[in-house]
Scaffold this active site. Structure first.
Site, short mmCIF file in Angstrom:
data_model
loop_
_atom_site.label_atom_id
_atom_site.label_comp_id
_atom_site.label_asym_id
_atom_site.label_seq_id
_atom_site.Cartn_x
_atom_site.Cartn_y
_atom_site.Cartn_z
N VAL A 150 -9.25 13.15 -0.83
CA VAL A 150 -9.86 14.30 -1.51
C VAL A 150 -8.93 14.96 -2.54
CG1 VAL A 150 -9.29 15.88 0.39
CG2 VAL A 150 -11.16 16.45 -1.11
N GLY B 107 0.82 -1.21 0.00
CA GLY B 107 0.00 0.00 0.00
C GLY B 107 0.85 1.26 0.00
N LYS C 130 -10.21 8.46 12.52
CA LYS C 130 -11.61 7.98 12.48
C LYS C 130 -11.91 6.98 13.60
CE LYS C 130 -12.33 9.25 7.72
NZ LYS C 130 -11.12 10.09 7.65
N LYS D 252 0.19 -6.40 -7.34
CA LYS D 252 0.79 -5.28 -6.58
C LYS D 252 2.19 -5.69 -6.09
CE LYS D 252 -3.43 -3.36 -4.59
NZ LYS D 252 -4.17 -4.28 -3.73
N LYS E 250 -10.13 0.36 4.22
CA LYS E 250 -10.18 1.71 4.80
C LYS E 250 -11.12 2.68 4.10
CE LYS E 250 -6.16 3.56 2.55
NZ LYS E 250 -5.86 4.51 1.81
N PHE F 252 1.49 3.41 2.43
CA PHE F 252 2.40 3.48 3.56
C PHE F 252 3.58 2.53 3.34
CE2 PHE F 252 4.26 2.01 7.44
CZ PHE F 252 4.45 3.18 8.17
N VAL G 27 -2.02 13.10 2.76
CA VAL G 27 -2.19 13.91 1.55
C VAL G 27 -2.00 13.03 0.31
CG1 VAL G 27 -1.36 15.95 0.32
CG2 VAL G 27 -1.15 15.81 2.82
N ASP H 161 -2.97 -13.30 3.60
CA ASP H 161 -4.14 -12.52 4.02
C ASP H 161 -4.08 -12.43 5.55
OD1 ASP H 161 -6.78 -11.70 4.71
OD2 ASP H 161 -7.51 -12.51 2.79
N GLU I 251 -19.53 10.56 7.69
CA GLU I 251 -18.51 11.61 7.73
C GLU I 251 -18.74 12.55 8.90
OE1 GLU I 251 -16.66 13.03 3.47
OE2 GLU I 251 -18.55 13.87 4.11
N1 LIG Z 1 -4.27 6.71 3.87
C1 LIG Z 1 -4.71 7.46 4.87
O1 LIG Z 1 -5.17 8.60 4.68
C2 LIG Z 1 -4.61 6.92 6.27
C3 LIG Z 1 -4.82 7.80 7.35
C4 LIG Z 1 -4.73 7.31 8.64
C5 LIG Z 1 -4.43 5.97 8.85
N2 LIG Z 1 -4.27 5.12 7.79
C6 LIG Z 1 -3.99 3.70 8.07
O2 LIG Z 1 -2.73 3.38 7.52
C7 LIG Z 1 -2.72 2.03 7.08
C8 LIG Z 1 -2.13 1.93 5.70
O3 LIG Z 1 -2.89 2.72 4.83
P1 LIG Z 1 -2.50 2.89 3.30
O4 LIG Z 1 -2.90 4.26 2.92
O5 LIG Z 1 -1.13 2.40 3.05
O6 LIG Z 1 -3.56 1.87 2.68
P2 LIG Z 1 -3.58 1.27 1.20
O7 LIG Z 1 -2.73 2.04 0.29
O8 LIG Z 1 -5.02 1.05 0.85
O9 LIG Z 1 -2.90 -0.15 1.42
C9 LIG Z 1 -3.53 -1.17 2.15
C10 LIG Z 1 -2.70 -2.43 2.00
O10 LIG Z 1 -3.30 -3.48 2.73
C11 LIG Z 1 -3.32 -4.66 1.94
N3 LIG Z 1 -4.43 -5.47 2.40
C12 LIG Z 1 -5.75 -5.18 2.40
N4 LIG Z 1 -6.44 -6.17 2.94
C13 LIG Z 1 -5.54 -7.12 3.31
C14 LIG Z 1 -5.63 -8.39 3.90
N5 LIG Z 1 -6.82 -8.92 4.24
N6 LIG Z 1 -4.50 -9.10 4.14
C15 LIG Z 1 -3.29 -8.60 3.79
N7 LIG Z 1 -3.14 -7.39 3.21
C16 LIG Z 1 -4.26 -6.68 2.97
C17 LIG Z 1 -3.45 -4.15 0.50
O11 LIG Z 1 -2.89 -5.01 -0.46
P3 LIG Z 1 -3.70 -6.24 -1.12
O12 LIG Z 1 -4.99 -5.70 -1.56
O13 LIG Z 1 -2.81 -6.68 -2.21
O14 LIG Z 1 -3.80 -7.27 -0.05
C18 LIG Z 1 -2.52 -2.93 0.58
O15 LIG Z 1 -1.20 -3.35 0.43
C19 LIG Z 1 -4.14 1.51 7.25
O16 LIG Z 1 -4.19 0.73 8.42
C20 LIG Z 1 -4.97 2.75 7.42
O17 LIG Z 1 -6.09 2.50 8.26
C21 LIG Z 1 -4.32 5.57 6.52
#
Ligand SMILES: NC(=O)c1ccc[n+]([C@@H]2O[C@H](COP(=O)([O-])OP(=O)(O)OC[C@H]3O[C@@H](n4cnc5c(N)ncnc54)[C@H](OP(=O)(O)O)[C@@H]3O)[C@@H](O)[C@H]2O)c1
Length: 330
Positions: free
Chosen positions: A175, A14, A127, A42, A85, A16, A169, A61, A255
């Site tokens: 957004v 993802g 959230k 990916k 998310k 992060f 961001v 998973d 929201e």
């Molecule tokens: N982005 C934001 O604005 C934000 C803000 C605050 C906190 N966070 C937190 O930060 C974390 C990372 O966010 P991100 O933005 O990097 O998210 P992201 O880009 O959507 O990436 C999520 C990752 O999780 C993997 N994934 C989803 N379901 C899975 C499962 N069941 N088993 C194993 N892997 C799984 C996805 O890959 P696959 O689909 O290939 O499995 C992907 O690699 C999350 O916990 C999120 O809640 C994000």
């Protein structure tokens, strides 16, 4: 801190995971970096970017405990980033979100304990503070599981903490990419849910750096919250497209007008440090009490006043239009 360590990132493909991997490959010499996620495409694409000797790619998973048990063999540090998310998707598919975000968290904890992992940091979101949508509620459950896991650890050395931050961001589904799409498609206005709406604002790099720092600070059970600026959604729209009118479309299901990172009900547990807050657990672990106003790296903090809330609407630091443009480019 991360030199010679073996690190596993759930959800490593993802946003992060990419930035974290890029950062540690550049600045440290980890022994092993394991990317754990489901989608082979990916992972294949990420392998084209990061194919250093220390990199390992594990399809798996977080709902599958056995696979996590295997993947965490010989791992020192875990970052749990895998999550579903998207707020609307979680409202429509609650059981799927619970399986990944809650049961997945439980599986990560069990696998880490079983494999004697040293430290685990789970990523959380604003959230999860006073949640009103299922995504937030599942992340709050996950936070509670990781905090309480310090109790299950017993004689085992594994410690667990949480890092909670706001909107990243430009992250997927957020957004900024939405507004960019409207601008590129030459739409005649930008959609604004509510002119009063504010959000906490953080870059991916800031989020990654904050997580890395907390590996040194953590003793187990803390929720770490960075001090970050807020943005008014109308300022964001004006900064990105000064000439475009803004069309009010109304607040969407699940929201909030403003997000919270440290709820006022937790103020008696919250300590302010120079660049972050820590929410300490309400329960004691391993029968120990500790001085909450000094951390493992010698940083000093002080308890916040009773009723204090860290809220994106009352945050003293808002970004100006010029600063917003700078943030969007990072
Ligand atoms: N982005 C934001 O604005 C934000 C803000 C605050 C906190 N966070 C937190 O930060 C974390 C990372 O966010 P991100 O933005 O990097 O998210 P992201 O880009 O959507 O990436 C999520 C990752 O999780 C993997 N994934 C989803 N379901 C899975 C499962 N069941 N088993 C194993 N892997 C799984 C996805 O890959 P696959 O689909 O290939 O499995 C992907 O690699 C999350 O916990 C999120 O809640 C994000």
């Amino acid at each position: 801190m991360l030199n010679n360590k073996s690190i596993l990132i759930t959800g490593g493909t993802g946003s992060f995971g990419h930035k974290f991997t890029e950062t540690i490959i550049k600045n440290y010499t980890p022994r092993k970096v394991v990317i754990f996620s489901r989608d082979e495409l990916k992972q294949f694409e990420m392998q084209q970017l990061f194919n250093q000797k220390c990199m390992r790619y594990f399809i798996g998973d977080v709902r599958d405990k056995d696979r996590l048990l295997m993947a965490m063999n010989d791992i020192d540090y875990v970052i749990h980033a895998a999550a579903l998310k998207q707020v609307p998707a979680a409202e429509y598919n609650p059981t799927e979100c619970i399986k990944t975000n809650v049961q997945g968290a439980e599986n990560v904890i069990h696998a880490a304990l079983y494999n004697h992992v040293e430290k685990v940091i789970a990523l959380s979101t604003d959230k999860a503070a006073n949640p009103i949508n299922l995504y937030g509620a599942t992340k709050l459950c996950s936070d509670k599981l990781f905090v309480a896991a310090n109790n299950f650890a017993g004689t085992k050395k594994t410690i667990f903490s949480v890092v909670r931050y706001g909107n990243v961001v430009g992250s997927r589904g957020s957004v900024v990419p939405l507004f960019k799409k409207f601008i590129e498609k030459k739409k005649d206005s930008l959609p604004i849910t509510d002119p009063k709406m504010t959000r906490f604002w953080i870059t991916l790099q800031e989020g990654v750096d904050f997580v890395i720092k907390n590996f040194s600070r953590m003793s187990g059970g803390e929720i770490y919250v960075p001090k970050i600026p807020s943005v008014k959604i109308t300022d964001l729209a004006s900064a990105m497209a000064p000439a475009l009118p803004q069309k009010i479309i109304g607040i969407r299901p699940g929201e909030k007008l403003h997000e919270v990172m440290c709820p006022s009900d937790d103020s008696h547990l919250t300590v302010e440090f120079e660049d972050h807050y820590v929410i300490f657990p309400s329960i004691q672990f391993r029968g120990t009490t500790r001085d909450k106003t000094i951390n493992n790296v010698g940083e000093k903090g002080s308890p916040v006043r009773q009723g204090f809330e860290y809220n994106s609407g009352t945050n003293p630091h808002f970004l100006s239009s010029k600063e917003i443009i700078g943030y969007n480019k990072k």
